[in-house]
Design a protein around this motif. Structure first.
Motif, PDB file in Angstrom:
ATOM      1  N   GLY A 105       0.825  -1.203   0.000  1.00  0.00           N
ATOM      2  CA  GLY A 105       0.000   0.000   0.000  1.00  0.00           C
ATOM      3  C   GLY A 105       0.860   1.254   0.000  1.00  0.00           C
ATOM      4  O   GLY A 105       2.072   1.208   0.227  1.00  0.00           O
ATOM      5  N   ALA A 106       0.240   2.390  -0.267  1.00  0.00           N
ATOM      6  CA  ALA A 106       0.962   3.666  -0.256  1.00  0.00           C
ATOM      7  C   ALA A 106       1.416   3.961   1.176  1.00  0.00           C
ATOM      8  O   ALA A 106       0.583   4.034   2.083  1.00  0.00           O
ATOM      9  CB  ALA A 106       0.065   4.776  -0.768  1.00  0.00           C
ATOM     10  N   PRO A 107       2.733   4.095   1.402  1.00  0.00           N
ATOM     11  CA  PRO A 107       3.231   4.317   2.761  1.00  0.00           C
ATOM     12  C   PRO A 107       3.037   5.760   3.228  1.00  0.00           C
ATOM     13  O   PRO A 107       2.794   6.657   2.419  1.00  0.00           O
ATOM     14  CB  PRO A 107       4.724   3.988   2.639  1.00  0.00           C
ATOM     15  N   ALA A 108       3.164   5.945   4.514  1.00  0.00           N
ATOM     16  CA  ALA A 108       3.126   7.286   5.084  1.00  0.00           C
ATOM     17  C   ALA A 108       4.381   8.039   4.634  1.00  0.00           C
ATOM     18  O   ALA A 108       5.423   7.436   4.383  1.00  0.00           O
ATOM     19  CB  ALA A 108       3.063   7.206   6.607  1.00  0.00           C
ATOM     20  N   VAL A 109       4.267   9.331   4.557  1.00  0.00           N
ATOM     21  CA  VAL A 109       5.372  10.166   4.081  1.00  0.00           C
ATOM     22  C   VAL A 109       6.025  10.859   5.278  1.00  0.00           C
ATOM     23  O   VAL A 109       5.353  11.551   6.033  1.00  0.00           O
ATOM     24  CB  VAL A 109       4.849  11.223   3.081  1.00  0.00           C
ATOM     25  N   PRO A 110       7.333  10.671   5.444  1.00  0.00           N
ATOM     26  CA  PRO A 110       8.004  11.378   6.540  1.00  0.00           C
ATOM     27  C   PRO A 110       8.119  12.875   6.232  1.00  0.00           C
ATOM     28  O   PRO A 110       8.445  13.261   5.106  1.00  0.00           O
ATOM     29  CB  PRO A 110       9.387  10.725   6.616  1.00  0.00           C
TER      30      PRO A 110
END
Length: 193
Positions: A105-110
């Protein structure tokens, strides 16, 4: 150090003794060696609280029932993979597929916040994808051989052994290690009396 500190072993009712977020997720189901287990991710709000306590987000996000089911499925797949490996067995393809599917899935963005600290931006699904990605890197990397199960009686906690010798026996020196040392001391004391 208070329980609200990121390094504390107990935060908001959740155990963080695994040394890795994927292993800490596994700890959201307690009593694995007992006849009755306890589900700490009983409802979507519990998942939202765990994500905050684990440091994935600064404030609770709206988790759905689907998010909760994905988190539980990921947790059980991670547990099954580690459990099989510790028993000398092979990974089940379905468990590997579960971790990989969640990680896809689309990961969280730091992002760097106004306070100068890194934060992950994204919804619960993105945070779970990031967590699954970290699980894949752990389970598929060199550190996988350093995952252990606590040797204390009745404790099934998994942890990453980062000790120099690679011979750590307990999930926590404060909890299980101390209990074992006290029991051993009493046993020696009784034997010499």
């Amino acid at each position: 150090m208070g329980n609200d500190e990121p390094s504390a072993e107990l935060r908001d009712g959740f155990h963080f003794r695994g040394g890795h977020p994927a292993l800490d997720l596994v700890a959201t189901r307690t009593g694995r060696l007992k006849p009755v287990q306890r589900e700490l991710l009983a409802e979507p709000g519990d998942l939202a609280r765990w994500l905050v306590a684990a440091g994935f987000t600064g404030s609770p996000l709206a988790a759905t029932s689907e998010d909760l089911e994905r988190a539980r499925a990921l947790r059980e797949a991670i547990h099954a993979i580690v459990d099989a490996r510790l028993a000398g067995g092979a990974d089940a393809p379905a468990d590997i597929a579960q971790v990989n599917a969640t990680a896809a899935g689309a990961p969280a963005v730091p992002q760097i916040g106004a306070d100068g600290r890194a934060r992950l931006q994204g919804g619960v699904s993105a945070l779970l994808a990031t967590l699954a990605g970290e699980a894949a890197l752990l389970l598929g990397g060199d550190q996988a051989m350093r995952i252990r199960r606590c040797e204390a009686d009745g404790c099934a906690m998994l942890f990453l052994d980062t000790s120099r010798s690679g011979e750590r026996r307990w999930c926590s020196m404060k909890r299980c290690g101390n209990k074992a040392k006290v029991a051993e001391f009493r046993k020696r004391k009784q034997g010499s009396a």
